[in-house]
Enzyme design. Sequence first.
Site, short mmCIF file in Angstrom:
data_model
loop_
_atom_site.label_atom_id
_atom_site.label_comp_id
_atom_site.label_asym_id
_atom_site.label_seq_id
_atom_site.Cartn_x
_atom_site.Cartn_y
_atom_site.Cartn_z
N LYS A 1 -7.88 23.23 -18.73
CA LYS A 1 -8.42 24.29 -17.88
C LYS A 1 -7.48 24.53 -16.70
CE LYS A 1 -13.05 22.27 -18.67
NZ LYS A 1 -13.46 22.85 -19.92
N TRP B 1 -17.87 20.79 -29.24
CA TRP B 1 -18.29 20.92 -27.84
C TRP B 1 -17.33 21.85 -27.09
CZ3 TRP B 1 -22.63 20.40 -25.53
CH2 TRP B 1 -22.73 20.17 -24.15
N HIS C 1 -11.58 15.24 -30.20
CA HIS C 1 -11.16 15.75 -28.89
C HIS C 1 -10.09 14.82 -28.31
CE1 HIS C 1 -11.85 17.89 -25.07
NE2 HIS C 1 -11.87 16.71 -24.46
N SER D 1 -8.24 19.12 -22.32
CA SER D 1 -9.62 19.15 -21.86
C SER D 1 -9.68 19.76 -20.46
CB SER D 1 -10.18 17.73 -21.90
OG SER D 1 -11.57 17.72 -21.70
#
Length: 397
Positions: free
Chosen positions: A240, A327, A378, A236
């Site tokens: 990044k 998402w 997720h 998540s």
Amino acid sequence: KIDVMKRKNYKIWSIAALLFFYIGSYGQSNDAAVIMALPDPLISNSGEKISDSNSWMKNRRGEILTLFEDNLYGQVPKDFDSIRFRLKSEDKMAMSGKAKLKEIGIDVYRNKQLVTINVTLFIPAKAKMPCPVFLLINHRGRNNTDPTRAEKSGFWPAEEVIARGYAIATFHVSDVAADNKDSYTQGVLRLYPEQLKMPNGMKAIGAWAWGAMRVMDYFETDKEINASKVAVLGHSRGGKAALWTGAQDERFALTISSCSGEGGAALSRHLVGETIKDLNTNFPHWFCDNYKQFNSNVNALPMDHHELIALIAPRAVYVASATEDQWADPVGEFLSMKYAEPVFNLFGLKPLPVKEQPAKNTQVKSSNMGYHIREGAHNLTLYDWERYMDFAANLSF
């Protein structure tokens, strides 16, 4: 009148059919609207076509890196006054003798300010030394990476990684920047207060990448770790940070992103799931101030995330998605990999062996690129870690 009505109805149905076709194909690798809008990583700022790896490394790579610094992640400062590594504790019989546990403190000084990064490192007892290592950027609770192993989680399956012959390490993001818009400045940014005054200054995501680089500094001093075989990964928001780490620091041999979505692996121009505006509204402490100017104008963004993947070439990169995590835009994550392939090709590296997103729970990989979409939500799971280790084995890790 009947003919006119027929023509009107035909027109309405034609538009509806085209719209249905577009929505149905949106997100696939033949999505013309997305493809046409993507910046070309092989066209330099001056309009020159990049056709070889030397031109990429000497010219184009630096241009794209600067675009990400100035418009998304902010600059990551490289200077500091000194760095010190402390072995805080050691247990040579961890995991019932299957591993050695080291707890390390990394002290970084600048302008009379100090930041300490606490690293937990397990090394397999019977592995051939020096050992390759997976480094997790942990943004979840510290219990996920509990060094006592009293609590275990698929998020950081240290026992399973040790059993495969790899070392496994982690640090918590709060050591360098709290994941909080009100307190993120109290970590590493105390060392670099000037960054907070710059529109392209580092914020939390950049700080986490900075922390991972300091852990790499430590790995280079540990004779039990093979610093040429370090994989950095995150999930998540940690994903990044992992991608930004691997894009900048060429010492990392493998970069792994789990469900990193917008601001990570997903194409910004693939308008599915989280948006730039969502990120800047909900997490204003993650990215540089310049990023906000693209909240309502994604096509003005001078780069896109296939170019972030491309910055890692010719080193290895792996992106993972989850079926229930729309998402994070799984298709957009896959497309980033596909449209980074021309840069890997400059180095003679093969593309992923598929043109469309693979079926769930199916790993696809080439020499230096890997991808899977896992069934489920997720998360970062043991299934994901097993695929990462399989890929690393393919790289002779």
